[in-house]
Motif scaffolding. Structure first.
Motif, PDB file in Angstrom:
ATOM      1  N   LYS A 174       0.708  -1.299  -0.056  1.00 11.67           N
ATOM      2  CA  LYS A 174      -0.047  -0.109  -0.017  1.00 11.67           C
ATOM      3  C   LYS A 174       1.039   1.279   0.120  1.00 11.67           C
ATOM      4  O   LYS A 174       0.385   2.271  -0.662  1.00 11.67           O
ATOM      5  CB  LYS A 174      -0.868  -0.042   1.201  1.00 11.67           C
ATOM      6  CG  LYS A 174      -1.887   1.060   1.191  1.00 11.67           C
ATOM      7  CD  LYS A 174      -2.610   1.046   2.230  1.00 11.67           C
ATOM      8  CE  LYS A 174      -3.406   2.531   2.598  1.00 11.67           C
ATOM      9  NZ  LYS A 174      -4.717   2.408   2.751  1.00 11.67           N
ATOM     10  N   GLY A 218       0.849   3.873  -2.911  1.00 19.16           N
ATOM     11  CA  GLY A 218       0.703   5.202  -2.701  1.00 19.16           C
ATOM     12  C   GLY A 218       1.585   6.291  -3.087  1.00 19.16           C
ATOM     13  O   GLY A 218       1.314   7.341  -3.487  1.00 19.16           O
ATOM     14  N   TYR A 219       2.648   5.780  -2.987  1.00 23.04           N
ATOM     15  CA  TYR A 219       3.986   6.538  -3.140  1.00 23.04           C
ATOM     16  C   TYR A 219       4.043   7.045  -4.609  1.00 23.04           C
ATOM     17  O   TYR A 219       4.533   7.981  -5.106  1.00 23.04           O
ATOM     18  CB  TYR A 219       5.349   6.204  -2.602  1.00 23.04           C
ATOM     19  CG  TYR A 219       6.221   6.923  -2.359  1.00 23.04           C
ATOM     20  CD1 TYR A 219       6.450   7.273  -0.963  1.00 23.04           C
ATOM     21  CD2 TYR A 219       7.016   7.587  -3.301  1.00 23.04           C
ATOM     22  CE1 TYR A 219       7.458   8.517  -0.793  1.00 23.04           C
ATOM     23  CE2 TYR A 219       8.182   8.727  -2.893  1.00 23.04           C
ATOM     24  CZ  TYR A 219       8.297   8.983  -1.486  1.00 23.04           C
ATOM     25  OH  TYR A 219       9.178   9.684  -1.272  1.00 23.04           O
ATOM     26  N   GLU A 229       0.543   9.742  -5.205  1.00 26.73           N
ATOM     27  CA  GLU A 229       1.139  11.222  -4.523  1.00 26.73           C
ATOM     28  C   GLU A 229       1.734  10.842  -3.367  1.00 26.73           C
ATOM     29  O   GLU A 229       1.243   9.904  -2.491  1.00 26.73           O
ATOM     30  CB  GLU A 229      -0.161  11.925  -4.216  1.00 26.73           C
ATOM     31  CG  GLU A 229      -0.914  12.669  -5.540  1.00 26.73           C
ATOM     32  CD  GLU A 229       0.161  13.770  -5.984  1.00 26.73           C
ATOM     33  OE1 GLU A 229       0.739  14.498  -5.169  1.00 26.73           O
ATOM     34  OE2 GLU A 229       0.051  13.983  -6.967  1.00 26.73           O
ATOM     35  N   SER A 258       1.685  11.815  -0.300  1.00 25.54           N
ATOM     36  CA  SER A 258       0.579  12.156   0.625  1.00 25.54           C
ATOM     37  C   SER A 258      -0.209  10.809   0.934  1.00 25.54           C
ATOM     38  O   SER A 258      -0.665  10.515   1.959  1.00 25.54           O
ATOM     39  CB  SER A 258      -0.288  13.180   0.709  1.00 25.54           C
ATOM     40  OG  SER A 258      -1.062  13.213  -0.312  1.00 25.54           O
ATOM     41  N   GLN A 259      -0.383  10.148  -0.404  1.00 29.34           N
ATOM     42  CA  GLN A 259      -1.035   8.811  -0.176  1.00 29.34           C
ATOM     43  C   GLN A 259      -0.391   7.749   0.424  1.00 29.34           C
ATOM     44  O   GLN A 259      -0.921   6.675   0.779  1.00 29.34           O
ATOM     45  CB  GLN A 259      -1.342   8.493  -1.594  1.00 29.34           C
ATOM     46  CG  GLN A 259      -2.469   9.298  -2.422  1.00 29.34           C
ATOM     47  CD  GLN A 259      -2.728   8.693  -3.857  1.00 29.34           C
ATOM     48  OE1 GLN A 259      -2.235   8.000  -4.200  1.00 29.34           O
ATOM     49  NE2 GLN A 259      -3.753   9.623  -4.438  1.00 29.34           N
ATOM     50  N   SER A 260       0.880   7.949   0.568  1.00 25.91           N
ATOM     51  CA  SER A 260       1.710   6.891   1.235  1.00 25.91           C
ATOM     52  C   SER A 260       1.834   7.023   2.865  1.00 25.91           C
ATOM     53  O   SER A 260       2.249   5.885   3.428  1.00 25.91           O
ATOM     54  CB  SER A 260       3.183   6.882   0.590  1.00 25.91           C
ATOM     55  OG  SER A 260       3.634   8.112   1.200  1.00 25.91           O
TER      56      SER A 260
END
Length: 161
Positions: A96, A100-101, A104, A106-108
């Motif tokens: 995940k 996510g990285y 964006e 921020s998604q990580s």
């Protein structure tokens, strides 16, 4: 290899091999992104997409030795099944984080924070197992059954986000 030793480490070996496959997948994503955007070298700056994939791979690789150390210590010193469950959860969280990285950064963050919690749980399991060993060695008291029961129940709490 004796069957007794194999039974006590089978889940740990299985999760370790799955983590190696995940590392290969991450490396292939970096290579694919490198070929897609004609980056000549990992040392030269490339496109933002390549930079994100490369950075995500590097971050996962940096945390990998710590994961393996606490994972195996928790499994051998405390209890194999909860350590294997936490290890599988860590692999899902790391996936995940990586995905996510790539979108964006921020998604990580949720994956990073969840992974940190799992590493802390494995570290705590390791410390409790080592403490129990010293109790056996110096006081003759073995609390391994109680500890295993508690860690099995506590490992289910890892599912709470």
């Amino acid at each position: 290899m004796e069957l007794d030793v194999l039974e006590n480490t089978f889940l740990l070996v299985l999760v370790t091999l799955l983590s190696v496959l995940q590392n290969v997948f991450f490396a292939q994503k970096v290579e694919q992104e490198c070929k897609t955007h004609n980056a000549r070298s990992f040392l030269r700056p490339g496109t933002p997409a390549f930079e994100r994939v490369y950075c995500a791979n590097r971050n996962c690789a940096d945390a990998y030795p710590t994961f393996l150390a606490v994972f195996w210590c928790a499994g051998l010193c405390c209890s194999q099944a909860p350590a294997a469950f936490a290890g599988m959860m860590y692999l899902f969280v790391r996936q995940k984080y990586f995905v996510g990285y790539m979108g964006e950064t921020s998604q990580s963050t949720p994956g990073y924070l969840f992974g940190k919690r799992i590493i802390s749980f494995l570290f705590l399991m390791s410390m409790v197992g080592i403490f129990n060993y010293f109790l056996i060695e110096y006081y003759g008291s073995d609390y391994k059954d109680y500890i295993q029961t508690i860690t099995k129940a506590a490992s289910a709490l890892l599912l709470i986000p």
